[in-house]
Design a protein around this motif. Structure first.
Motif, PDB file in Angstrom:
ATOM      1  N   PHE A   5       0.891  -1.203  -0.079  1.00 56.12           N
ATOM      2  CA  PHE A   5      -0.186  -0.035   0.056  1.00 56.12           C
ATOM      3  C   PHE A   5       0.781   1.199   0.027  1.00 56.12           C
ATOM      4  N   PHE A   6       1.998   1.392   0.972  1.00 53.76           N
ATOM      5  CA  PHE A   6       2.820   2.356   0.750  1.00 53.76           C
ATOM      6  C   PHE A   6       3.591   2.666  -0.291  1.00 53.76           C
ATOM      7  N   TYR A   7       4.002   1.561  -1.067  1.00 54.47           N
ATOM      8  CA  TYR A   7       4.771   1.442  -2.093  1.00 54.47           C
ATOM      9  C   TYR A   7       3.973   2.162  -3.323  1.00 54.47           C
ATOM     10  N   ALA A   8       2.567   1.823  -3.440  1.00 56.28           N
ATOM     11  CA  ALA A   8       1.761   2.268  -4.244  1.00 56.28           C
ATOM     12  C   ALA A   8       1.434   3.974  -4.183  1.00 56.28           C
ATOM     13  N   VAL A   9       1.254   4.142  -2.950  1.00 60.32           N
ATOM     14  CA  VAL A   9       0.791   5.421  -2.657  1.00 60.32           C
ATOM     15  C   VAL A   9       2.246   6.458  -3.053  1.00 60.32           C
ATOM     16  N   ALA A  10       3.368   5.932  -2.472  1.00 63.16           N
ATOM     17  CA  ALA A  10       4.631   6.819  -2.839  1.00 63.16           C
ATOM     18  C   ALA A  10       4.788   6.874  -4.272  1.00 63.16           C
ATOM     19  N   ALA A  11       4.542   5.803  -5.042  1.00 60.97           N
ATOM     20  CA  ALA A  11       4.766   5.857  -6.543  1.00 60.97           C
ATOM     21  C   ALA A  11       3.728   6.884  -7.139  1.00 60.97           C
ATOM     22  N   CYS A  12       2.468   6.774  -6.651  1.00 62.62           N
ATOM     23  CA  CYS A  12       1.589   7.759  -7.290  1.00 62.62           C
ATOM     24  C   CYS A  12       1.873   9.298  -7.127  1.00 62.62           C
ATOM     25  N   PHE A  13       2.365   9.532  -5.778  1.00 58.03           N
ATOM     26  CA  PHE A  13       2.622  10.881  -5.406  1.00 58.03           C
ATOM     27  C   PHE A  13       3.874  11.279  -6.141  1.00 58.03           C
ATOM     28  N   GLY A  14       4.673  10.242  -6.741  1.00 56.72           N
ATOM     29  CA  GLY A  14       5.949  10.670  -7.251  1.00 56.72           C
ATOM     30  C   GLY A  14       5.531  10.858  -8.669  1.00 56.72           C
ATOM     31  N   TRP A  15       4.550  10.143  -9.323  1.00 53.16           N
ATOM     32  CA  TRP A  15       4.057  10.497 -10.557  1.00 53.16           C
ATOM     33  C   TRP A  15       3.428  11.626 -10.666  1.00 53.16           C
ATOM     34  N   ALA A  16       2.744  12.128  -9.515  1.00 52.54           N
ATOM     35  CA  ALA A  16       1.954  13.203  -9.705  1.00 52.54           C
ATOM     36  C   ALA A  16       2.827  14.737  -9.847  1.00 52.54           C
ATOM     37  N   PHE A  17       4.031  14.412  -9.485  1.00 50.79           N
ATOM     38  CA  PHE A  17       4.912  15.576  -9.601  1.00 50.79           C
ATOM     39  C   PHE A  17       4.875  16.094 -11.131  1.00 50.79           C
ATOM     40  N   ALA A  18       4.652  15.144 -11.930  1.00 52.52           N
ATOM     41  CA  ALA A  18       4.742  15.470 -13.359  1.00 52.52           C
ATOM     42  C   ALA A  18       3.773  16.739 -13.874  1.00 52.52           C
ATOM     43  N   PHE A  19       2.536  16.862 -12.961  1.00 53.56           N
ATOM     44  CA  PHE A  19       1.645  17.750 -13.231  1.00 53.56           C
ATOM     45  C   PHE A  19       2.015  19.398 -12.749  1.00 53.56           C
ATOM     46  N   ILE A  20       3.209  19.369 -11.916  1.00 54.04           N
ATOM     47  CA  ILE A  20       3.577  20.876 -11.605  1.00 54.04           C
ATOM     48  C   ILE A  20       4.972  21.110 -12.001  1.00 54.04           C
ATOM     49  N   GLY A 256      -5.308  -1.417  -9.084  1.00 54.38           N
ATOM     50  CA  GLY A 256      -5.698  -0.686 -10.033  1.00 54.38           C
ATOM     51  C   GLY A 256      -6.502   0.604  -9.395  1.00 54.38           C
ATOM     52  N   GLN A 257      -6.822   0.419  -8.236  1.00 59.59           N
ATOM     53  CA  GLN A 257      -7.649   1.523  -7.516  1.00 59.59           C
ATOM     54  C   GLN A 257      -6.874   2.674  -6.913  1.00 59.59           C
ATOM     55  N   MET A 258      -5.411   2.080  -6.639  1.00 59.41           N
ATOM     56  CA  MET A 258      -4.597   2.976  -5.955  1.00 59.41           C
ATOM     57  C   MET A 258      -4.155   4.063  -6.931  1.00 59.41           C
ATOM     58  N   ILE A 259      -4.271   3.903  -8.165  1.00 55.19           N
ATOM     59  CA  ILE A 259      -4.081   4.914  -9.184  1.00 55.19           C
ATOM     60  C   ILE A 259      -4.624   6.368  -8.863  1.00 55.19           C
ATOM     61  N   VAL A 260      -5.629   6.250  -8.158  1.00 59.00           N
ATOM     62  CA  VAL A 260      -6.610   7.599  -7.887  1.00 59.00           C
ATOM     63  C   VAL A 260      -5.736   8.449  -7.137  1.00 59.00           C
ATOM     64  N   PHE A 261      -4.436   8.059  -6.314  1.00 55.60           N
ATOM     65  CA  PHE A 261      -3.652   8.873  -5.506  1.00 55.60           C
ATOM     66  C   PHE A 261      -2.715   9.680  -6.470  1.00 55.60           C
ATOM     67  N   GLU A 262      -2.554   9.451  -7.646  1.00 58.58           N
ATOM     68  CA  GLU A 262      -1.797  10.337  -8.493  1.00 58.58           C
ATOM     69  C   GLU A 262      -2.559  11.570  -8.776  1.00 58.58           C
ATOM     70  N   THR A 263      -3.877  11.294  -8.940  1.00 59.98           N
ATOM     71  CA  THR A 263      -5.059  12.421  -9.161  1.00 59.98           C
ATOM     72  C   THR A 263      -4.933  13.382  -7.964  1.00 59.98           C
TER      73      THR A 263
END
Length: 307
Positions: A5-20, A256-263
Motif C-alpha cells: 500500500f505504501f509503495y503504491a501511494v509513494a509511486a502515485c505521489f511521485g508520478w503526480a509531480f509531473a503535473f507541476i 488498480g484503484q490505488m492510481i487515484v492517488f496520482e490525481t
C-alpha cells in the motif's frame, strides 16, 4: 500488504509531480520541460542497462528489441509528456490532472474494445460518473463581482493537448503490456530502461530545438536541471520501481484503484504551488471523477489480465 500500500501511494505521489513540473518551469517551453525529463531518465536508463549488461542480465544487440523500444518510448513517453507539459502551461494543472487521471479507465476500456469484451451496465455508470465529474470541475466559475469565467483559447488548446496525451498513453499502455508479455524473460526494469535509453537521443534533439533563444540566468538553469533530475529520477525511475514493488504485494483489483492517488497528488501539489485551493465545484468534480474511476476498476476483469 501494508508495505505494498505504501509503495503504491509513494509511486502515485511521485508520478503526480509531473503535473507541476511544467508550472515550476513556466519560463521554459513545455517541450523543453519534456526533453529535460527524458534526458535525465535516459541517462539513468543507460547506466542501469550498462550495469545489467555487465551482470549478463540483458541483451543490447537485439535490433528488433531496440526498434520496439524506440517506437513505444517516442509515443508513450516523450510525445505524451510533451503534450501534457503544454497542457499544464496553457490550461493550468486542474483539468489536465483530471483528464490524465482517466488513464486507468481508458486503458481498461481500450483493452475491452480490442478484445471485443462487453461494456457492462456497471462500467457504463462509471463512465457517466466520470463525465459528470469532468463537467462539474469545469463548470463556469463566478467571481466576486458576478462575472462568469469564459474559457480561453489557451485553455481549449490545453484541454486538447491533455486529451491527446491521454490517447497516446492509452494506446501505449495496451501495446506496451502486450509486447512485454511476449518477452517472458524481460524484467520490468530492463524494459523500462531500454525505452529510457532509446528516448535519450531524441530528448537531446528536442531540447536543442526548443530551448528559448532568450538567455537564461544561472538560477534559471539550476532550477531547470533540478526539476529535470527530479522528473527523470524520481517521477519516472523511482516511482516506476515502487509501483513494480507494490504490484507484487497487492491484489490486482486493489492495485488498480490505488492510481487515484496520482490525481489526488496532482491536485494537492498544484494547490500548494499556486497557494490557493481550487473552487468547491472543482473539488466536488474531482471527488465524483475519482468515484467513477474506482467503480470502473472495482469490476472484476479476469479476461483483461491477459489482454
Amino acid at each position: 500488504m501494508r508495505a505494498g500500500f505504501f509503495y503504491a501511494v509513494a509511486a502515485c505521489f511521485g508520478w503526480a509531480f509531473a503535473f507541476i513540473g511544467p508550472l515550476i518551469l513556466g519560463d521554459w517551453p513545455g517541450l523543453a520541460v519534456a526533453a529535460g525529463r527524458y534526458i535525465a531518465y535516459g541517462a539513468a536508463s543507460v547506466v542501469t542497462l550498462w550495469l545489467l549488461h555487465r551482470r549478463g542480465r540483458t541483451r543490447l544487440r537485439d535490433a528488433k528489441l531496440w526498434r520496439e523500444s524506440l517506437l513505444l518510448t517516442l509515443f508513450g513517453n516523450l510525445l505524451y509528456y510533451a503534450l501534457l507539459s503544454v497542457a499544464v502551461q496553457k490550461a493550468g494543472y486542474v483539468m489536465p490532472t483530471l483528464i490524465i487521471g482517466l488513464l486507468p479507465v481508458t486503458v481498461s476500456l481500450a483493452a475491452r474494445i480490442r478484445h471485443r469484451l462487453p461494456i457492462t451496465p456497471r462500467y457504463g455508470w462509471a463512465l457517466l460518473l466520470i463525465a459528470a465529474g469532468l463537467w462539474l470541475a469545469r463548470a463556469p466559475q463566478v467571481d466576486a463581482v458576478g462575472d462568469s469565467h469564459v474559457t480561453s483559447t489557451d485553455e481549449l488548446i490545453g484541454w486538447l493537448c491533455a486529451a491527446g496525451s491521454t490517447l497516446l498513453w492509452t494506446i501505449y499502455g495496451v501495446i506496451n503490456a502486450e509486447r512485454l508479455r511476449a518477452r517472458p524473460g524481460m524484467s520490468g526494469m530492463q524494459w523500462s530502461s531500454l525505452q529510457g535509453a532509446a528516448a535519450l537521443p531524441f530528448a537531446l534533439l528536442l531540447f536543442a530545438a526548443t530551448t528559448p533563444q532568450a538567455a537564461h540566468g544561472l538560477d534559471d538553469w539550476l532550477l531547470f536541471i533540478a526539476v529535470s533530475l527530479f522528473l527523470g529520477l524520481v517521477t519516472s525511475w523511482a516511482a516506476n520501481t515502487l509501483w513494480n514493488l507494490s504490484s507484487t504485494r497487492l491484489p490486482p483489483s486493489l492495485l488498480g484503484q490505488m492510481i487515484v492517488f496520482e490525481t489526488i497528488g496532482g491536485i494537492a501539489y498544484g494547490a500548494i504551488w499556486t497557494g490557493a485551493w481550487p473552487a468547491t465545484t472543482v473539488l466536488a468534480g474531482t471527488a465524483v471523477l475519482i468515484v467513477g474511476v474506482v467503480v470502473a476498476l472495482s469490476e472484476r476483469q479476469p479476461a483483461l489480465a491477459s489482454a
